[in-house]
Design a protein around this motif. Structure first.
Motif, PDB file in Angstrom:
ATOM      1  N   MET A 206       0.857  -1.191   0.000  1.00 12.03           N
ATOM      2  CA  MET A 206       0.000   0.000   0.000  1.00 12.03           C
ATOM      3  C   MET A 206       0.895   1.243   0.000  1.00 12.03           C
ATOM      4  N   ILE A 207       0.829   2.013  -1.079  1.00 10.76           N
ATOM      5  CA  ILE A 207       1.695   3.187  -1.218  1.00 10.76           C
ATOM      6  C   ILE A 207       0.849   4.455  -1.116  1.00 10.76           C
ATOM      7  N   GLY A 208       1.138   5.239  -0.091  1.00 10.82           N
ATOM      8  CA  GLY A 208       0.407   6.483   0.113  1.00 10.82           C
ATOM      9  C   GLY A 208       1.318   7.686  -0.022  1.00 10.82           C
ATOM     10  N   GLU A 209       0.788   8.831   0.314  1.00 14.38           N
ATOM     11  CA  GLU A 209       1.594  10.058   0.315  1.00 14.38           C
ATOM     12  C   GLU A 209       0.988  11.032   1.313  1.00 14.38           C
ATOM     13  N   ILE A 210       1.701  12.121   1.535  1.00 17.40           N
ATOM     14  CA  ILE A 210       1.238  13.108   2.510  1.00 17.40           C
ATOM     15  C   ILE A 210      -0.113  13.681   2.097  1.00 17.40           C
ATOM     16  N   GLY A 211      -0.817  14.251   3.063  1.00 16.46           N
ATOM     17  CA  GLY A 211      -2.104  14.891   2.792  1.00 16.46           C
ATOM     18  C   GLY A 211      -3.273  13.962   3.081  1.00 16.46           C
ATOM     19  N   GLY A 212      -4.331  14.538   3.646  1.00 12.19           N
ATOM     20  CA  GLY A 212      -5.537  13.759   3.928  1.00 12.19           C
ATOM     21  C   GLY A 212      -5.329  12.759   5.045  1.00 12.19           C
ATOM     22  N   ALA A 213      -6.347  11.901   5.258  1.00  9.75           N
ATOM     23  CA  ALA A 213      -6.267  10.898   6.329  1.00  9.75           C
ATOM     24  C   ALA A 213      -6.557   9.502   5.804  1.00  9.75           C
ATOM     25  N   ALA A 214      -6.489   9.327   4.482  1.00 15.13           N
ATOM     26  CA  ALA A 214      -6.861   8.037   3.888  1.00 15.13           C
ATOM     27  C   ALA A 214      -5.968   6.899   4.364  1.00 15.13           C
ATOM     28  N   GLU A 215      -4.668   7.164   4.471  1.00 16.79           N
ATOM     29  CA  GLU A 215      -3.746   6.099   4.879  1.00 16.79           C
ATOM     30  C   GLU A 215      -3.974   5.687   6.335  1.00 16.79           C
ATOM     31  N   GLU A 216      -4.228   6.682   7.200  1.00 17.76           N
ATOM     32  CA  GLU A 216      -4.500   6.371   8.605  1.00 17.76           C
ATOM     33  C   GLU A 216      -5.769   5.526   8.740  1.00 17.76           C
ATOM     34  N   GLU A 217      -6.814   5.918   8.013  1.00 17.23           N
ATOM     35  CA  GLU A 217      -8.075   5.166   8.060  1.00 17.23           C
ATOM     36  C   GLU A 217      -7.857   3.750   7.524  1.00 17.23           C
ATOM     37  N   ALA A 218      -7.074   3.646   6.460  1.00 17.73           N
ATOM     38  CA  ALA A 218      -6.800   2.335   5.874  1.00 17.73           C
ATOM     39  C   ALA A 218      -6.018   1.457   6.849  1.00 17.73           C
ATOM     40  N   ALA A 219      -5.030   2.059   7.528  1.00 18.37           N
ATOM     41  CA  ALA A 219      -4.224   1.296   8.488  1.00 18.37           C
ATOM     42  C   ALA A 219      -5.104   0.724   9.601  1.00 18.37           C
ATOM     43  N   VAL A 231       2.380  -4.239   3.504  1.00 22.18           N
ATOM     44  CA  VAL A 231       3.600  -3.426   3.602  1.00 22.18           C
ATOM     45  C   VAL A 231       3.256  -2.030   3.104  1.00 22.18           C
ATOM     46  N   GLY A 232       3.733  -0.997   3.793  1.00 21.12           N
ATOM     47  CA  GLY A 232       3.387   0.372   3.422  1.00 21.12           C
ATOM     48  C   GLY A 232       4.585   1.225   3.045  1.00 21.12           C
ATOM     49  N   PHE A 233       4.318   2.255   2.283  1.00 24.35           N
ATOM     50  CA  PHE A 233       5.301   3.307   2.033  1.00 24.35           C
ATOM     51  C   PHE A 233       4.548   4.624   1.900  1.00 24.35           C
ATOM     52  N   ILE A 234       5.104   5.692   2.482  1.00 23.89           N
ATOM     53  CA  ILE A 234       4.502   7.024   2.363  1.00 23.89           C
ATOM     54  C   ILE A 234       5.475   7.945   1.636  1.00 23.89           C
ATOM     55  N   ILE A 263       3.046   7.148   9.022  1.00 27.89           N
ATOM     56  CA  ILE A 263       3.934   6.007   9.279  1.00 27.89           C
ATOM     57  C   ILE A 263       3.740   5.479  10.702  1.00 27.89           C
ATOM     58  N   ARG A 264       3.602   6.408  11.663  1.00 25.02           N
ATOM     59  CA  ARG A 264       3.413   5.996  13.060  1.00 25.02           C
ATOM     60  C   ARG A 264       2.166   5.138  13.208  1.00 25.02           C
ATOM     61  N   ILE A 265       1.067   5.595  12.607  1.00 24.94           N
ATOM     62  CA  ILE A 265      -0.200   4.858  12.742  1.00 24.94           C
ATOM     63  C   ILE A 265      -0.135   3.529  11.988  1.00 24.94           C
ATOM     64  N   MET A 266       0.498   3.532  10.810  1.00 23.65           N
ATOM     65  CA  MET A 266       0.639   2.277  10.072  1.00 23.65           C
ATOM     66  C   MET A 266       1.422   1.251  10.890  1.00 23.65           C
ATOM     67  N   ASN A 267       2.530   1.692  11.501  1.00 23.02           N
ATOM     68  CA  ASN A 267       3.336   0.781  12.318  1.00 23.02           C
ATOM     69  C   ASN A 267       2.544   0.278  13.528  1.00 23.02           C
ATOM     70  N   GLU A 268       1.783   1.172  14.145  1.00 28.50           N
ATOM     71  CA  GLU A 268       0.946   0.789  15.287  1.00 28.50           C
ATOM     72  C   GLU A 268      -0.065  -0.286  14.891  1.00 28.50           C
ATOM     73  N   CYS A 269      -0.504  -0.217  13.644  1.00 25.57           N
ATOM     74  CA  CYS A 269      -1.531  -1.152  13.159  1.00 25.57           C
ATOM     75  C   CYS A 269      -0.935  -2.407  12.523  1.00 25.57           C
ATOM     76  N   GLY A 270       0.365  -2.614  12.729  1.00 23.62           N
ATOM     77  CA  GLY A 270       0.992  -3.852  12.270  1.00 23.62           C
ATOM     78  C   GLY A 270       1.457  -3.849  10.828  1.00 23.62           C
ATOM     79  N   ILE A 271       1.516  -2.652  10.217  1.00 20.73           N
ATOM     80  CA  ILE A 271       1.982  -2.552   8.832  1.00 20.73           C
ATOM     81  C   ILE A 271       3.462  -2.193   8.831  1.00 20.73           C
ATOM     82  N   ALA A 272       4.286  -3.048   8.242  1.00 20.48           N
ATOM     83  CA  ALA A 272       5.719  -2.743   8.115  1.00 20.48           C
ATOM     84  C   ALA A 272       5.880  -1.692   7.018  1.00 20.48           C
ATOM     85  N   THR A 273       6.664  -0.639   7.280  1.00 22.13           N
ATOM     86  CA  THR A 273       6.821   0.432   6.292  1.00 22.13           C
ATOM     87  C   THR A 273       8.249   0.475   5.756  1.00 22.13           C
TER      88      THR A 273
END
Length: 300
Positions: A206-219, A231-234, A263-273
């Motif tokens: 899952m590749i995201g970028e700055i802006g909005g809250a979509a990645e946090e909600e997804a995580a 696996v994530g990347f921002i 990145i913090r929220i993704m890691n908290e939710c078990g997503i390796a970044t």
């Protein structure tokens, strides 16, 4: 298998007589995509790359049985093109067009509520199920059939992740470019849910970028619902606050939407970044090893 598109998808190209559309129609046909028609008002009865052109989407659907379309229509008319496809009750519309006014897309989203059509995009590279169907502008040759799903807001980072995985011997089910605009059709959670339900997909990038809250909600959705490793990347970790980076949706406001927060929220939710784009593939391979999926996902 794969999500959204496969070898049975019958595709029409909206705006097929334009230069960009002609080029990509040829590329899609060469990849093996089943393009059954094109649409350009007042150009019905002509052909592009051997594909018949119709005046309206409805005409094309009635004649060919198409169930998907790709939109290469200039921004001022692109929203109407999407809605024309929705009215024709297509299963999928992939909108490549960029610079569509945000308010146009707000109206499209409202009009699509309760309708059967799925929209991917706008301002996206499209969807490709490896070795079966390519709808959009992706370089087909980098994709190899396998077991990893890819979802991205960024076109170029989609290609980067896919290329790294293919080079390392890990093929993909489907790559979905969801687009970088503030208002899009298919979001991360929609695509994650589709991959979670797909029996061929074993893990997802899952590749995201700055802006909005979509990645946090997804995580958070991944943490609660996903039974496959992600696996994530921002993109945009070095962007200064308030600076828009490339995509219309990539802007940090009020301290929200920063790369660090995502990145913090993704890691908290078990997503390796992955720390940089260069190690997206490597990060996925490590996660596959940890989950005992390395051999299952290795394609050559």
């Amino acid at each position: 298998m794969g999500v959204y598109v496969d070898q049975n998808t019958k595709v029409i190209v909206q705006g097929i007589t334009g230069g960009t559309a002609k080029f990509h129609t040829k590329q899609m046909l060469e990849y093996g995509t089943n393009i059954v028609g094109g649409v350009t008002p007042k150009k019905g009865g002509t052909e592009v790359e051997g594909v018949p052109v119709f005046n309206t989407v409805q005409d094309a659907v009635d004649e060919t049985g198409a169930n998907a379309s790709v939109v290469y229509v200039p921004a001022p008319a692109a929203a109407d093109a999407i809605l024309e496809a929705v009215d024709a009750e297509l299963d999928l519309v992939v909108c490549i067009s960029e610079h569509i006014p945000v308010m146009d897309m707000v109206k499209v989203r409202r009009a699509m509520e309760g309708k059967k059509t799925r929209l991917v995009g706008p301002n996206c590279p499209g969807v490709i199920t490896a070795d079966e169907c390519k709808i959009g502008i992706q370089p087909g040759y980098i994709h190899k059939k396998g077991h990893i799903g890819v979802i991205s807001r960024s076109g170029t980072l989609t290609y980067e992740a896919v290329h790294q995985l293919s080079e390392a011997g890990y093929g993909q089910t489907t790559a979905v470019g969801i687009g970088g605009d503030p208002v899009i059709g298919t979001d991360f959670i929609d695509a994650l849910s589709a991959f979670n339900d797909d029996p061929e997909t074993e893990a997802v990038v899952m590749i995201g970028e700055i802006g909005g809250a979509a990645e946090e909600e997804a995580a958070r959705w991944v943490d609660a619902n996903m039974d496959k490793p992600v696996v994530g990347f921002i993109g945009g970790t070095t962007a200064p606050p308030g600076k828009r980076m490339g995509h219309a949706g990539a802007i940090i406001s009020g301290g929200k939407g920063t790369a660090e927060e995502k990145i913090r929220i993704m890691n908290e939710c078990g997503i390796a970044t992955a720390d940089t784009p260069a190690v997206i593939g490597e990060t996925m391979i490590n996660v596959l090893k940890e989950n005992g999926l390395q051999e299952k996902c290795k394609t050559h």
